[in-house]
Design a protein around this motif. Structure first.
Motif, PDB file in Angstrom:
ATOM      1  N   VAL A 121       0.822  -1.236  -0.053  1.00 51.20           N
ATOM      2  CA  VAL A 121       0.066   0.072  -0.028  1.00 51.20           C
ATOM      3  C   VAL A 121       0.812   1.354   0.083  1.00 51.20           C
ATOM      4  O   VAL A 121       1.074   2.070   0.823  1.00 51.20           O
ATOM      5  N   SER A 122       1.538   1.541  -1.151  1.00 53.95           N
ATOM      6  CA  SER A 122       2.382   2.483  -1.163  1.00 53.95           C
ATOM      7  C   SER A 122       2.802   2.787  -2.913  1.00 53.95           C
ATOM      8  O   SER A 122       2.260   2.131  -3.543  1.00 53.95           O
ATOM      9  N   PRO A 123       2.879   4.128  -3.043  1.00 50.67           N
ATOM     10  CA  PRO A 123       3.022   4.583  -4.368  1.00 50.67           C
ATOM     11  C   PRO A 123       4.337   4.180  -4.755  1.00 50.67           C
ATOM     12  O   PRO A 123       5.375   3.722  -4.208  1.00 50.67           O
ATOM     13  N   ASP A 124       4.419   3.887  -5.981  1.00 56.98           N
ATOM     14  CA  ASP A 124       5.787   3.741  -6.721  1.00 56.98           C
ATOM     15  C   ASP A 124       6.472   5.176  -6.941  1.00 56.98           C
ATOM     16  O   ASP A 124       6.283   6.121  -7.274  1.00 56.98           O
ATOM     17  N   TYR A 125       7.931   4.975  -6.887  1.00 59.75           N
ATOM     18  CA  TYR A 125       8.831   6.102  -7.100  1.00 59.75           C
ATOM     19  C   TYR A 125       8.715   6.523  -8.365  1.00 59.75           C
ATOM     20  O   TYR A 125       9.017   5.595  -9.425  1.00 59.75           O
ATOM     21  N   ASN A 126       8.801   7.906  -8.436  1.00 63.46           N
ATOM     22  CA  ASN A 126       8.809   8.455  -9.923  1.00 63.46           C
ATOM     23  C   ASN A 126       9.984   9.343 -10.084  1.00 63.46           C
ATOM     24  O   ASN A 126      10.033  10.300  -9.621  1.00 63.46           O
ATOM     25  N   PRO A 127      11.051   8.748 -10.638  1.00 63.82           N
ATOM     26  CA  PRO A 127      12.363   9.487 -10.566  1.00 63.82           C
ATOM     27  C   PRO A 127      12.407  10.882 -11.208  1.00 63.82           C
ATOM     28  O   PRO A 127      13.076  11.677 -11.186  1.00 63.82           O
ATOM     29  N   SER A 128      11.372  11.007 -12.102  1.00 63.62           N
ATOM     30  CA  SER A 128      11.338  12.296 -13.085  1.00 63.62           C
ATOM     31  C   SER A 128      10.982  13.491 -11.997  1.00 63.62           C
ATOM     32  O   SER A 128      11.236  14.602 -12.504  1.00 63.62           O
ATOM     33  N   GLY A 154      12.104  14.146  -9.068  1.00 61.38           N
ATOM     34  CA  GLY A 154      13.373  14.886  -8.680  1.00 61.38           C
ATOM     35  C   GLY A 154      13.489  15.169  -7.282  1.00 61.38           C
ATOM     36  O   GLY A 154      14.235  16.031  -6.880  1.00 61.38           O
ATOM     37  N   LEU A 155      12.557  14.525  -6.414  1.00 63.12           N
ATOM     38  CA  LEU A 155      12.339  15.003  -4.704  1.00 63.12           C
ATOM     39  C   LEU A 155      12.544  13.754  -3.999  1.00 63.12           C
ATOM     40  O   LEU A 155      12.351  12.627  -4.611  1.00 63.12           O
ATOM     41  N   ILE A 184      13.382   6.973  -0.766  1.00 64.61           N
ATOM     42  CA  ILE A 184      14.649   7.453  -1.723  1.00 64.61           C
ATOM     43  C   ILE A 184      15.006   8.795  -1.661  1.00 64.61           C
ATOM     44  O   ILE A 184      14.126   9.791  -1.774  1.00 64.61           O
ATOM     45  N   ASP A 185      16.240   9.124  -1.590  1.00 64.36           N
ATOM     46  CA  ASP A 185      16.648  10.281  -1.765  1.00 64.36           C
ATOM     47  C   ASP A 185      18.111  10.516  -2.571  1.00 64.36           C
ATOM     48  O   ASP A 185      18.992   9.812  -2.241  1.00 64.36           O
TER      49      ASP A 185
END
Length: 209
Positions: free
Chosen positions: A72-79, A81-82, A126-127
């Motif tokens: 139950v979590s969104p997927d990371y979107n690298p575009s 940039g945050l 992610i950072d």
């Protein structure tokens, strides 16, 4: 760490029941304001989430490794940039930003059913600027090696008897937590516990009796 002594099937079944029992009480305490219960939850979940050849998880021991696990979590979107926090969401207070577990607060977020490895190894913090990529397993392991005074002392006895005596072999003193992440880590662990209990309750309800 050396390999722990082999437990019988009956001992593993009782341990799973004990873990679930303490997790549910700890969740109630966390939701009542004892945020440090995130550390207790992390220790309780380690025997479930960590799975190696030398130290199989209790899921492996009980034949539950093929269960699905709710993501139950969104997927990371690298575009974007945050920095990304998939399990905890920030709330802006009067003096500072705080985090709360995501849980089911976003009706537009459709839960996914993942395999055990995909679920525990998904990067949920992610950072890119700090080269930080943290999975559920890494997060739980790090928090299990911290200490917080914000723990409900009324359930210490049950915790020590049921969990610490059996599971401290999973805690690795060489793992150092990222202090900057602690405000984010505890609510993230609370969310992981939510996902884990929901998944197990659907597929292994006998351990909740």
């Amino acid at each position: 760490m050396g390999q722990m002594a082999k437990r019988t099937k009956e001992q593993n079944e009782q341990l799973m029941k004990d873990i679930i029992y303490v997790m549910r009480r700890s969740i109630d305490a966390y939701d009542d304001g004892f945020v440090g219960e995130g550390q207790r939850l992390a220790i309780a979940m380690l025997p479930i989430i960590r799975d190696t050849e030398a130290m199989p998880s209790i899921l492996t021991e009980l034949g539950l490794r093929e269960c699905y696990f709710y993501d139950v979590s969104p997927d990371y979107n690298p575009s974007i940039g945050l920095p990304f926090s998939g399990l905890a969401t920030p709330t802006i207070g009067k003096h500072e930003a705080k985090y709360r577990p995501r849980l089911n607060t976003n009706p537009n977020l459709i839960p996914k059913k993942l395999s055990f490895d995909a679920w525990r190894n998904k990067e949920v913090v992610i950072d890119e600027g700090k080269d930080l990529h943290i999975t559920r397993e890494k997060l739980v392991t790090a928090v299990a090696n911290t200490f917080s005074g914000e723990i409900n002392v009324q359930i210490n006895k049950a915790f020590n008897e049921l969990i610490l005596a059996n599971c401290m072999g999973w805690v690795d003193a060489t793992v150092q937590p990222n202090i900057e992440l602690l405000p984010l880590a505890y609510p993230s662990v609370r969310h992981i516990a939510f996902e884990l209990l929901q998944s197990l309750h659907e597929q292994a309800p006998d351990y909740f009796k």
